[in-house]
Scaffold this active site. Structure first.
Site, short mmCIF file in Angstrom:
data_model
loop_
_atom_site.label_atom_id
_atom_site.label_comp_id
_atom_site.label_asym_id
_atom_site.label_seq_id
_atom_site.Cartn_x
_atom_site.Cartn_y
_atom_site.Cartn_z
N GLN B 215 0.83 -1.21 0.00
CA GLN B 215 0.00 0.00 0.00
C GLN B 215 0.87 1.26 0.00
O GLN B 215 0.55 2.24 -0.67
CB GLN B 215 -0.91 0.04 1.25
CG GLN B 215 -1.83 -1.16 1.41
CD GLN B 215 -2.96 -1.18 0.39
OE1 GLN B 215 -3.29 -0.17 -0.22
NE2 GLN B 215 -3.54 -2.35 0.20
N LYS B 238 -1.52 -3.03 -7.57
CA LYS B 238 -2.09 -1.94 -6.76
C LYS B 238 -1.55 -0.59 -7.23
O LYS B 238 -2.03 0.45 -6.81
CB LYS B 238 -1.76 -2.15 -5.29
CG LYS B 238 -2.42 -3.38 -4.67
CD LYS B 238 -2.21 -3.41 -3.17
CE LYS B 238 -2.31 -4.78 -2.55
NZ LYS B 238 -3.64 -5.36 -2.53
N CYS B 376 -8.02 -9.54 4.90
CA CYS B 376 -6.81 -10.34 5.12
C CYS B 376 -6.04 -9.85 6.34
O CYS B 376 -4.81 -9.82 6.34
CB CYS B 376 -5.90 -10.35 3.89
SG CYS B 376 -6.67 -11.09 2.45
#
Lengths: 155, 418
Positions: B215, B238, B376
């Protein structure tokens, strides 16, 4: 997917079962218990069953947390499996599963006319394939419990 | 560079969101039928035309296996693949291009560190420190390693706002601590972890550090030399690139000390039935045919975001996060998880009496895509005392309309469900 589909999914009956689930709680003297896990979302339910000497479901209850669909379906499940034999519960599970996935036709459901009439409110999940597992989670658990397995997953 | 992005200045007011949205086909094609308010980029981001075209072009005009053929197409493919490595190295400001290993995903990269560094250098009783807000991908590989080596996992707790205490972290470092593996940014809470400080303290203790940037790299500029971490991992999908490719950055001297992780073609010097010898990093860690076009696609994604400017993206997302936070906080019964002072483009929340799955289904009917569930991160969910949350995560293409649609959708869900 339309707003009508949504209203069909979240009918009053379902919302009511979600807010006031029937037979919610542990059965301390259960003959069989099984957990139902949906590893995708983390929903977990435990189903408790008490069979009498004739192998009929005498008492049934559940605990756990989940979405409105899984809780309402578990609540309804407890109201229809009471008094059934092991075989009848297995058959009902099969029919309910088909009802949710849209595989069943009306004629095939005749054997449990009253039960299926009750459960038919859940058939709105047909329009939401990702939610079928929510509706069947408690059924997987009751199937595991009655067939003497400890856990069931929807995977 | 040939990217059709409207020229943006460093000021967010000139960040041309409408021009950017036009470059993402899915936002336009799908919107002919339905509005698309895609708020699940934290799970996987949508892809711009620029990336799609680069990949398509390679398959059509420059594709063959890499490092093998003595013919033009193979040379073209090898140049493109190694060029992608160079783009990633520059993007992270790595000291050397040899410090960049292409993997199948961020998960693949973490497992490489566990399987190679971990198995070679950790012994029974050694300790690995992680944080309480790790993704399963940064928990389970260390548990598997523990089963194999007898090493132990220690977990730094997260407070109510979603921060970890640096003092607590420091107090957990011992002479047994061989590795610290922490996220750069929580995929649930959005917290930006003070990784620079963590690296300093760990290194002072003689401990290696791996940062999970899945992230973090999307929302802030990463300079691995400034950060000083021994390993930094991230994934392509991502970051507006394709799935199927991840990156492991590792310090060269460490990579050269580490044994191979997987065996296969390309990673060897000489193979005999008695013994094989291996090449140096990065090739040592890239057994078999690598994700060739995916790596080139990832490099294209990096070019794309660098052309827009990572600073511009950060400012845009920060403004949107503030707007979203204030809009959601106006909704009665809604609570947000993770209110760190230092957070980026992710909002996890729950609405009283509404399970996140039901919310997600209802939002979907209005074209709003959010994630619902445990993300998750089951241990973190347990800590927060919930089974699941709803999560809206932002990408560079999101706008205020997306946030308004989310807020209106939540109000609609309350009508349907109560």
């Amino acid at each position: 997917m339309s707003v009508d589909d949504l209203r069909e999914l979240y009918q009053e009956v379902i919302l009511d079962h979600n807010k006031n689930p029937r037979n919610y709680g542990e059965l301390s003297d259960a003959s069989y218990t099984a957990d139902g896990n949906n590893p995708l979302c983390g929903d977990r339910l435990t189903v408790y069953l008490k069979l009498d000497d004739n192998e009929l479901v005498n008492e049934v209850a559940f605990t756990g947390k989940g979405c409105a669909i899984s809780i309402a379906s578990a609540s309804m499940m407890t109201t229809v499996v009471k008094g059934k034999t092991v075989k009848q519960v297995n058959d009902l599970f099969d029919k309910f599963h088909k009802l949710c996935t849209g595989e069943s036709d009306e004629a095939e459901l005749d054997e449990f006319e009253d039960e299926i009439a009750k459960l038919r409110v859940m058939s709105g999940v047909r329009q939401f394939p990702m939610r079928v597992k929510c509706a069947t989670l408690s059924w997987h658990a009751v199937e595991a419990a009655i067939n003497k397995k400890d856990t069931a997953t929807t995977e | 560079m040939n990217v059709a992005v409207a020229k943006v200045e460093s000021d967010s007011t000139t960040f041309n969101i409408e021009a950017i949205r036009r470059e993402f086909p899915i936002l336009n094609e799908a919107s002919e039928k339905n509005s698309v308010h895609f708020l699940d980029s934290g799970a996987s981001a949508q892809k711009p035309d620029y990336v799609l075209k680069k990949m398509d072009e390679m398959y059509r005009t420059g594709y063959a296996n890499v490092h093998r053929g003595a013919y033009t197409l193979s040379q073209l493919a090898t140049d493109a693949y190694e060029g992608a490595r160079k783009t990633v190295a520059t993007f992270l400001n790595a000291e050397s291009v040899d410090e960049i290993i292409f993997t199948r995903s961020a998960t693949g990269a973490i497992n490489l560190v566990a399987g190679s560094f971990g198995r070679a250098f950790l012994e029974k009783g050694d300790e690995i420190i992680i944080s309480e807000m790790e993704h399963h991908a940064n928990i389970v590989p260390w548990q598997l390693l523990g089963e194999a080596t007898g090493s132990k996992l220690k977990v730094v707790p997260v407070d109510q706002d979603g921060n970890i205490s640096i003092d607590t972290f420091q107090s957990m470092l011992t002479n047994k601590t061989k590795l610290v593996a922490v996220t750069h940014m929580s995929n649930v809470l959005g917290t930006i972890v003070p990784v620079r400080q963590i690296v300093e303290l760990a290194h002072a203790n003689g401990t290696a550090v791996m940062i999970d940037g899945a992230q973090g790299v999307v929302h802030s500029k990463v300079d691995v030399q400034e950060l000083g971490a021994d390993f930094y991992v991230f994934t392509g999908h991502k970051l507006y690139g394709p799935s199927g490719v991840g990156v492991l950055y590792g310090k060269k001297e460490l990579l050269n000390k580490m044994p191979p992780y997987e065996g296969g073609g390309d990673m060897i010097e000489i193979v005999t039935f008695e013994k094989s010898t291996y090449r140096d990093a990065p090739t040592k860690f890239e057994a078999g045919t690598p994700p060739i076009v995916e790596s080139v696609g990832l490099a294209a994604a990096i070019e794309y975001i660098e052309n827009i400017g990572q600073d511009n993206i950060e400012i845009h997302e920060d403004n949107l996060l503030k707007f979203a936070t204030s809009e959601l906080q106006k909704i009665p019964g809604l609570s947000i998880f993770g209110l760190s002072e230092r957070k980026a483009g992710i909002i996890s929340f729950n609405v009283e009496g509404i399970h996140s799955h039901d919310l997600s289904t209802i939002l979907d009917s209005r074209g709003v895509s959010i994630r619902a569930g445990h993300h998750c991160a089951q241990p973190l969910m347990k800590k927060m005392g919930v089974e699941a949350t709803a999560r809206a995560s932002l990408g560079l293409y999101n706008n205020k309309e997306d946030i308004v649609a989310l807020a209106e959708g939540i109000k609609f869900a309350k009508e349907i469900l109560t």
